[in-house]
Design a protein around this motif. Structure first.
Motif, mmCIF file in Angstrom:
data_model
loop_
_atom_site.group_PDB
_atom_site.id
_atom_site.type_symbol
_atom_site.label_atom_id
_atom_site.label_comp_id
_atom_site.label_asym_id
_atom_site.label_seq_id
_atom_site.Cartn_x
_atom_site.Cartn_y
_atom_site.Cartn_z
ATOM 1 N N ALA A 724 0.848 -1.197 0.000
ATOM 2 C CA ALA A 724 0.000 0.000 0.000
ATOM 3 C C ALA A 724 0.878 1.239 0.000
ATOM 4 C CB ALA A 724 -0.915 -0.006 1.219
ATOM 5 N N PHE A 725 0.453 2.254 -0.754
ATOM 6 C CA PHE A 725 1.149 3.532 -0.804
ATOM 7 C C PHE A 725 0.162 4.638 -0.443
ATOM 8 C CE2 PHE A 725 3.432 0.800 -3.713
ATOM 9 C CZ PHE A 725 4.770 1.090 -3.466
ATOM 10 N N GLU A 726 0.588 5.532 0.435
ATOM 11 C CA GLU A 726 -0.155 6.749 0.704
ATOM 12 C C GLU A 726 0.462 7.854 -0.155
ATOM 13 O OE1 GLU A 726 -2.813 6.556 3.034
ATOM 14 O OE2 GLU A 726 -2.232 4.474 2.666
ATOM 15 N N LEU A 727 -0.364 8.582 -0.890
ATOM 16 C CA LEU A 727 0.109 9.592 -1.817
ATOM 17 C C LEU A 727 -0.430 10.963 -1.424
ATOM 18 C CD1 LEU A 727 -0.705 7.688 -5.143
ATOM 19 C CD2 LEU A 727 1.434 7.611 -3.864
ATOM 20 N N SER A 728 0.387 11.991 -1.608
ATOM 21 C CA SER A 728 -0.047 13.380 -1.417
ATOM 22 C C SER A 728 0.563 14.203 -2.537
ATOM 23 C CB SER A 728 0.418 13.925 -0.066
ATOM 24 O OG SER A 728 -0.060 13.133 1.001
ATOM 25 N N GLY A 729 -0.238 15.051 -3.155
ATOM 26 C CA GLY A 729 0.253 15.817 -4.290
ATOM 27 C C GLY A 729 0.108 17.313 -4.114
ATOM 28 N N SER A 730 1.134 18.037 -4.511
ATOM 29 C CA SER A 730 1.093 19.494 -4.444
ATOM 30 C C SER A 730 1.003 20.126 -5.824
ATOM 31 C CB SER A 730 2.333 20.027 -3.709
ATOM 32 O OG SER A 730 3.524 19.607 -4.339
ATOM 33 N N SER A 731 0.839 19.288 -6.832
ATOM 34 C CA SER A 731 0.581 19.805 -8.184
ATOM 35 C C SER A 731 -0.719 19.181 -8.678
ATOM 36 C CB SER A 731 1.732 19.450 -9.127
ATOM 37 O OG SER A 731 1.887 18.047 -9.222
ATOM 38 N N PRO A 732 -1.413 19.803 -9.625
ATOM 39 C CA PRO A 732 -2.705 19.281 -10.080
ATOM 40 C C PRO A 732 -2.607 17.842 -10.566
ATOM 41 C CG PRO A 732 -2.353 21.496 -10.908
ATOM 42 C CD PRO A 732 -1.066 21.067 -10.285
ATOM 43 N N LEU A 733 -3.693 17.110 -10.383
ATOM 44 C CA LEU A 733 -3.700 15.697 -10.771
ATOM 45 C C LEU A 733 -3.402 15.510 -12.254
ATOM 46 C CD1 LEU A 733 -6.609 13.878 -8.910
ATOM 47 C CD2 LEU A 733 -4.201 13.213 -9.014
ATOM 48 N N ASN A 734 -3.858 16.447 -13.086
ATOM 49 C CA ASN A 734 -3.642 16.258 -14.533
ATOM 50 C C ASN A 734 -2.177 16.370 -14.924
ATOM 51 O OD1 ASN A 734 -3.213 19.001 -14.379
ATOM 52 N ND2 ASN A 734 -5.091 19.573 -15.489
ATOM 53 N N THR A 735 -1.323 16.833 -13.980
ATOM 54 C CA THR A 735 0.116 16.841 -14.263
ATOM 55 C C THR A 735 0.779 15.548 -13.794
ATOM 56 O OG1 THR A 735 0.732 17.866 -12.148
ATOM 57 C CG2 THR A 735 0.146 19.344 -13.964
ATOM 58 N N VAL A 736 0.018 14.750 -13.065
ATOM 59 C CA VAL A 736 0.542 13.463 -12.571
ATOM 60 C C VAL A 736 0.050 12.331 -13.464
ATOM 61 C CG1 VAL A 736 0.588 11.863 -10.624
ATOM 62 C CG2 VAL A 736 0.624 14.339 -10.211
ATOM 63 N N ILE A 737 -1.262 12.291 -13.652
ATOM 64 C CA ILE A 737 -1.845 11.278 -14.534
ATOM 65 C C ILE A 737 -2.065 11.936 -15.890
ATOM 66 C CG2 ILE A 737 -3.761 9.675 -14.848
ATOM 67 C CD1 ILE A 737 -4.086 9.636 -11.833
ATOM 68 N N THR A 738 -1.021 11.919 -16.658
ATOM 69 C CA THR A 738 -1.029 12.634 -17.941
ATOM 70 C C THR A 738 -1.567 11.789 -19.079
ATOM 71 O OG1 THR A 738 1.258 11.948 -18.295
ATOM 72 C CG2 THR A 738 0.893 14.089 -17.253
ATOM 73 N N SER A 739 -1.651 10.484 -18.867
ATOM 74 C CA SER A 739 -2.100 9.598 -19.935
ATOM 75 C C SER A 739 -2.441 8.253 -19.310
ATOM 76 C CB SER A 739 -0.984 9.403 -20.968
ATOM 77 O OG SER A 739 0.131 8.773 -20.363
ATOM 78 N N GLU A 740 -3.053 7.411 -20.124
ATOM 79 C CA GLU A 740 -3.349 6.061 -19.644
ATOM 80 C C GLU A 740 -2.065 5.290 -19.344
ATOM 81 O OE1 GLU A 740 -5.234 1.905 -21.294
ATOM 82 O OE2 GLU A 740 -6.293 3.769 -21.808
ATOM 83 N N SER A 741 -1.041 5.510 -20.136
ATOM 84 C CA SER A 741 0.212 4.793 -19.888
ATOM 85 C C SER A 741 0.832 5.223 -18.564
ATOM 86 C CB SER A 741 1.195 5.027 -21.041
ATOM 87 O OG SER A 741 1.498 6.403 -21.174
ATOM 88 N N ALA A 742 0.719 6.528 -18.228
ATOM 89 C CA ALA A 742 1.227 6.997 -16.941
ATOM 90 C C ALA A 742 0.447 6.358 -15.797
ATOM 91 C CB ALA A 742 1.141 8.515 -16.859
ATOM 92 N N LEU A 743 -0.856 6.220 -15.971
ATOM 93 C CA LEU A 743 -1.683 5.577 -14.953
ATOM 94 C C LEU A 743 -1.308 4.111 -14.803
ATOM 95 C CD1 LEU A 743 -4.043 5.694 -12.968
ATOM 96 C CD2 LEU A 743 -5.587 5.293 -14.902
ATOM 97 N N ARG A 744 -1.066 3.435 -15.907
ATOM 98 C CA ARG A 744 -0.678 2.024 -15.833
ATOM 99 C C ARG A 744 0.682 1.870 -15.147
ATOM 100 N NH1 ARG A 744 -3.502 -1.758 -18.840
ATOM 101 N NH2 ARG A 744 -5.236 -0.870 -20.060
#
Length: 886
Positions: A724-744
């Motif tokens: 399990a990973f706990e995640l916290s982000g200080s930049s918008p989600l669309n800069t993290v999950i930029t594509s389906e490949s990034a999500l995979r």
């Protein structure tokens, strides 16, 4: 297999274990623990088959045979010594070593390479205690024993969270309290779990230990509690020491001002100490890990020497050792400023050890202590280093600088059982046998030597540490001096050296064991030193009962001390680092055991609410902790247990378990001028809130770490089915999950896996799951900061098994009770019992004591380290019942 008796590899208590047929339990016959184990010790069976063990030597990342690796090490060290002299090489070793490992490494460096440059991570925990013992007693001696806990009428715990860090001894103390009414005083800037069972908690200002005990000495003198006969017969330096104490703390009010303790509480402590003959003072890292650590310890010793309360049942100073074999390492000279067998770098001892070892090239001066050693690596003075069984890239002060130094060092060897932040920086990595696979001895806090016996084969080609050093020594041309065939050979030589030309001037003497046969060594029972040949009986349980200190005049020395309290820079907090209950060092073993991560799953910085308010920091807010040395990120835990101006952070988290929580990067390199021990309790830091736009919980089969991103903070915990990973982000989600490949990539699922999702953009809620066929491989929940997420243990419900269509919908909608329940607050790690269950049992069955909770739920019946928290729950229930109805 037949039952094998061995010793726990964690703290300095030195608990005995019995292992047979896949079971591991406490050894009821071992005098250190009488069958008890702490939560970590009880979980040792879960560490035997952990993944990622090192199996094969590697050179520059490629697999190699032992001969190639050892030849390369010997050649590189020999070439470096030839070109730059013996002080251009160094060893940095560990209190995880067995005594036999330590002996061979120390003999090679100091006896045959000819440099003092071998130091140990015990420098970080015990060096100030060692230096103070030598100053006061003439030798590194702990005079008392564990049995004194059952004999004392007053126990003073200073700089020790004994309930969490030495829980087996803590349980012996609590049992004694119930039997004989022992009083307990805890001296600690923080209110720790140990304080919950104390009669008095003195929350002194950090760094004011000398003032506190100097004030005690003044009070003892003013109350006619000084043992003048004892001093006349056995002690020197009393008058000068008392005068210095008077100057530092001329009155109770002056002491109160220096320590921050209320005069009434000071008076209570001083009166209790004065009026109680059988008083023990137990101290640990809160005293040692200071830029005045040696003085802190001597301030304690001064009070016991002045009253003659030493070496008798139930009284005396007692150093609680941090590591399993810190004392064994000191016995063989593992510290850079020692020779072997408690000898020092004076002409007579150098000559003596040289003749015993037939070592004409013996070192003639102390080597570089840990902080200076790594500074010399950074400056290029040390060009080849061998690091063994320790992780300085995490644990050393200025850990970032240590990493840079190792990256720049021409030749780095690291031997360990697991990959660590330090093995990642090595040119050569050697696979070491772990505790279950090694034979040898360890010495615990009460001078008790116990056997550690192997009960399983090492994986792959892993080998014991002593064997590696002996092999390199042989390849460097010293085969005759290192022709050891077994740990028993090494132990016999070690014992013989302790007795060599020793007619009583050195109390460390185990000469009676120098002729043990292999069979006798295998069967060796736990025993305390000294064990001299000339004695008619076995080792002494207590030392100095009638004086007899190992100094030239046979007298102990009281040390005059000056007192000062460190000042903090404006707008900063004073950072205190230390252990938490269920973790050990840099988590190579404990961090991989799911139930040991349940009590404290992520690193937290403890702050007083007043400090947080000044900085606009709320409970559980992500904060940045920084200073000139480095930066860390973690959640804030606001608690009045922490004094204003101070903060506490756990020492354990590494780059494997969190993206930015290596506390060593924040610790300054200030050291005690006598011992060289770094101050791990007094670095100045700034703490500022971090704007967090979203939080996430990622659960997947894969344990691979997320891609590095400075705008994402993550922590990692193992569970039964995956990670399990706990995640916290200080930049918008669309800069993290930029594509389906990034999500995979984040989910760690292949392109062929099915990816399903649920989104509620208005609420900024996003949920994803990856399936291979009907099997769930990973799921990810994302929500705004402050929103509730499904509990961490959801993976244990669904991961790695087939899921029905309805379960898939429930998983993504978070619609089942399992996914909406409040997270469990585990109290008892040994039996996995959470706070809600305990509260319900207390309420429903009218439980009124810890014993009744144990009888009902088993909580608190194993290691007992959760007992203070059980007492809190009982008190909370009592207060609820007594509260007026609304």
């Amino acid at each position: 297999m037949n039952e094998i008796r061995t010793t726990c590899p964690y703290c300095g208590v030195g608990c005995g274990l019995r292992v047979a047929n896949g079971t591991l339990k406490g050894d009821v016959s071992h005098p250190a623990n009488y069958g008890r184990l702490c939560s970590k010790g009880a979980a040792l069976k879960d560490t035997l088959d952990l993944p990622d063990r090192l199996h094969t030597p590697t050179i520059a990342g490629r697999d190699a045979e032992w001969d190639e690796a050892l030849d390369l090490i010997a050649q590189k060290f020999a070439d470096t010594i030839r070109d730059h002299g013996p002080d251009s090489v160094a060893f940095y070793v560990s209190g995880q070593f067995l005594t036999e490992d330590y002996y061979v490494a120390n003999k090679l460096m100091k006896g045959f390479i000819g440099s003092g440059n071998i130091d140990t991570n015990s420098r970080l925990c015990m060096a100030s205690s060692v230096a103070a013992h030598v100053r006061a007693f003439g030798e590194d001696i702990v005079p008392g024993c564990y049995d004194d806990l059952e004999e004392a009428d007053l126990v003073v715990l200073t700089g020790s969270n004994m309930a969490w860090c030495h829980p087996v001894l803590y349980q012996r103390l609590i049992a004694a309290r119930e039997k004989r009414g022992t009083k307990i005083i805890v001296i600690d800037p923080r209110r720790t779990s140990t304080c919950e069972t104390a009669d008095l908690h003195l929350a002194l200002k950090a760094g004011s230990d000398v003032a506190l005990f100097s004030g005690l000495l003044v009070h003892l003198a003013s109350s006619n509690a000084i043992d003048e006969t004892w001093i006349a017969d056995h002690v020197s330096g009393f008058a000068e020491t008392l005068e210095a104490a008077w100057e530092a703390t001329p009155s109770l009010d002056a002491t109160a001002d220096a320590t921050g303790i209320a005069p009434a509480d000071l008076q209570t402590f001083y009166d209790m100490f004065t009026k109680t003959e059988r008083v023990m003072t137990l101290y640990s890292q809160g005293v040692n890990q200071s830029s005045t650590g040696t003085d802190n310890v001597n301030a304690v010793l001064n009070c016991h020497l002045a009253t003659g309360r030493i070496g008798r049942a139930g009284m005396g100073p007692f150093s609680l050792t941090g590591q399993p074999n810190a004392m064994g390492g000191r016995e063989v000279g593992g510290l850079a400023n020692q020779l072997a067998a408690h000898m020092s770098f004076n002409e007579a001892d150098i000559n003596r050890v040289s003749r015993f070892w037939s070592a004409p090239n013996i070192a003639t001066a102390a080597g570089r202590k840990a902080v200076d050693l790594f500074d010399d690596i950074a400056s290029g003075k040390i060009k080849a280093v061998w690091i063994a069984a320790t992780n300085p890239a995490v644990s050393m002060p200025r850990a970032g600088d240590v990493r840079d130094a190792l990256k720049a060092c021409p030749f780095v060897v690291v031997s360990d059982a697991w990959p660590t932040d330090t093995t990642a920086l090595a040119h050569v990595v050697l696979p070491a046998a772990a505790w279950a696979e090694k034979d040898g001895t360890v010495t615990n806090s009460e001078r008790r030597i116990s056997r550690q016996r192997a009960f399983r084969a090492a994986p792959g080609s892993a080998r014991p540490d002593w064997w590696m050093f002996a092999q390199v020594a042989s390849r460097m041309g010293h085969a005759d001096a290192f022709a050891f065939q077994s740990p028993a050979d090494i132990f016999r030589e070690h014992a013989a050296l302790s007795a060599f030309e020793n007619t009583g001037q050195r109390l460390f003497d185990i000469g009676a064991l120098a002729n043990l046969s292999n069979t006798d060594y295998d069967a060796l029972e736990p025993l305390q030193w000294p064990q001299p040949k000339r004695a008619s009986s076995t080792g002494s349980t207590r030392l100095f009962t009638r004086g007899g200190f190992p100094t030239p005049d046979g007298r102990a020395r009281m040390i005059p001390l000056a007192s000062s309290t460190p000042k903090r820079a404006p707008a900063t907090l004073r950072l205190n680092t230390g252990r938490i209950r269920d973790q050990w060092h840099t988590m190579t073993r404990t961090g991989r055991v799911p139930h040991l991560m349940a009590h404290t799953a992520a690193p937290l910085i403890a702050m007083n609410p007043l400090d947080a308010q000044m900085r606009n920091i709320g409970q559980d807010m992500l904060v940045r902790i920084s200073n000139a040395h480095g930066t860390a990120l973690m959640r804030a835990n606001l608690t009045t247990d922490q004094q204003p101006g101070d903060a506490f952070m756990p020492m354990h988290w590494t780059d494997e378990f969190a993206s930015a929580a290596v506390v060593g990067k924040l610790v300054a390199s200030n050291v005690d001028p006598v011992s060289g021990q770094p101050d791990l309790k007094g670095s100045d830091v700034t703490v500022t809130p971090v704007e967090t736009l979203w939080v996430g919980r990622l659960v997947r089969i894969s344990s691979a770490l997320p891609d590095s991103d400075e705008n994402i903070f993550w922590t990692k915990t193992p569970n039964i089915s995956g990670t399990a990973f706990e995640l916290s982000g200080s930049s918008p989600l669309n800069t993290v999950i930029t594509s389906e490949s990034a999500l995979r990539r984040l989910l760690q699922i292949p392109a062929s896996a099915e990816l399903v999702s649920y989104s509620d953009p208005k609420k900024s809620v996003f949920r994803y799951a990856g399936f291979t066929g009907e099997r769930l491989d990973a799921c990810l929940y994302l929500a705004p900061e402050g929103a509730a997420l499904p509990p961490r243990d959801l993976a244990e419900t669904f991961l790695s098994r087939a899921m029905s269509p309805l379960e898939r919908i429930s998983l993504l909608a978070a619609a089942t009770p399992a996914l909406t329940a409040a997270p469990k607050e585990v109290i008892c790690s040994c039996f996995g019992i959470d706070a809600a269950r305990i509260k319900a049992a207390i309420r429903d069955h009218n439980l009124a004591s810890v014993g009744e909770i144990g009888a009902s739920l088993k909580a608190g019946t194993n290691c007992g380290s959760c007992i203070p928290e059980l007492k809190k729950l009982l008190q909370q229930n009592k207060e609820t019942e007594m509260a007026p109805a609304k």
